[in-house]
Design a protein around this motif. Structure first.
Motif, mmCIF file in Angstrom:
data_model
loop_
_atom_site.group_PDB
_atom_site.id
_atom_site.type_symbol
_atom_site.label_atom_id
_atom_site.label_comp_id
_atom_site.label_asym_id
_atom_site.label_seq_id
_atom_site.Cartn_x
_atom_site.Cartn_y
_atom_site.Cartn_z
ATOM 1 N N LYS A 172 50.721 -7.107 59.217
ATOM 2 C CA LYS A 172 50.514 -8.299 58.393
ATOM 3 C C LYS A 172 51.793 -9.119 58.300
ATOM 4 O O LYS A 172 51.768 -10.350 58.419
ATOM 5 C CB LYS A 172 50.030 -7.917 56.996
ATOM 6 N N THR A 188 52.300 -11.049 61.472
ATOM 7 C CA THR A 188 51.427 -12.222 61.481
ATOM 8 C C THR A 188 52.001 -13.319 60.598
ATOM 9 O O THR A 188 52.086 -14.484 61.005
ATOM 10 C CB THR A 188 50.003 -11.847 61.012
ATOM 11 N N THR A 194 51.868 -13.621 67.306
ATOM 12 C CA THR A 194 50.481 -13.737 67.748
ATOM 13 C C THR A 194 49.921 -12.349 68.056
ATOM 14 O O THR A 194 50.682 -11.375 68.186
ATOM 15 C CB THR A 194 50.391 -14.593 69.018
ATOM 16 N N ASP A 195 48.615 -12.268 68.210
ATOM 17 C CA ASP A 195 47.998 -11.006 68.622
ATOM 18 C C ASP A 195 48.539 -10.582 69.983
ATOM 19 O O ASP A 195 48.784 -9.387 70.217
ATOM 20 C CB ASP A 195 46.477 -11.138 68.676
#
Length: 126
Positions: A88, A91, A96-97
């Motif tokens: 978290k 993010t 980014t993912d």
């Protein structure tokens, strides 16, 4: 299930409450379950907070690098609590993912090479 009683924000008093107020801004406005468990030993909890402030506040590495390292170590230690928390925070810091997956791919690559070298008893050259 934790093996000790967590001390909630509502139950916190004195030095525990003071530490909670210092931890909340570092943790997205909440007191992490880890600190709620540590509150059973306030002196230790204060020591951990001081260590966090020293390490994470040092300017030698930027915050994003430190978060990436913390995320990687949490994965290696298989700490679900920390993986969730640092994911978290990554993010929130703009990761980014795809970048998170790249961190995992580096762990996979280096870990597999470490296992291979250890299994083959390969030593560094001179």
């Amino acid at each position: 299930m934790a093996i000790v009683k967590s001390i909630s924000e509502q139950e916190a008093e004195g030095e525990v409450k003071a530490v909670y107020e210092q931890v909340k801004p570092m943790s997205g406005g909440v007191v992490p379950p880890t600190f709620q468990a540590m509150a059973n030993h306030p002196e230790y909890m204060k020591l951990v907070l001081q260590k966090m402030q020293t390490v994470m506040g040092s300017p030698e590495l930027d915050k994003k690098t430190k978060l990436a390292i913390a995320f990687a170590i949490s994965i290696l230690n298989n700490c679900e609590m920390c993986i969730t928390m640092y994911s978290k925070q990554l993010t929130d810091a703009g990761f980014t993912d795809k970048q998170k997956v790249e961190i995992l791919s580096v762990i996979d690559l280096v870990g597999s090479m470490n296992h291979f070298n250890n299994g083959m008893l390969i030593k560094p050259g001179k």
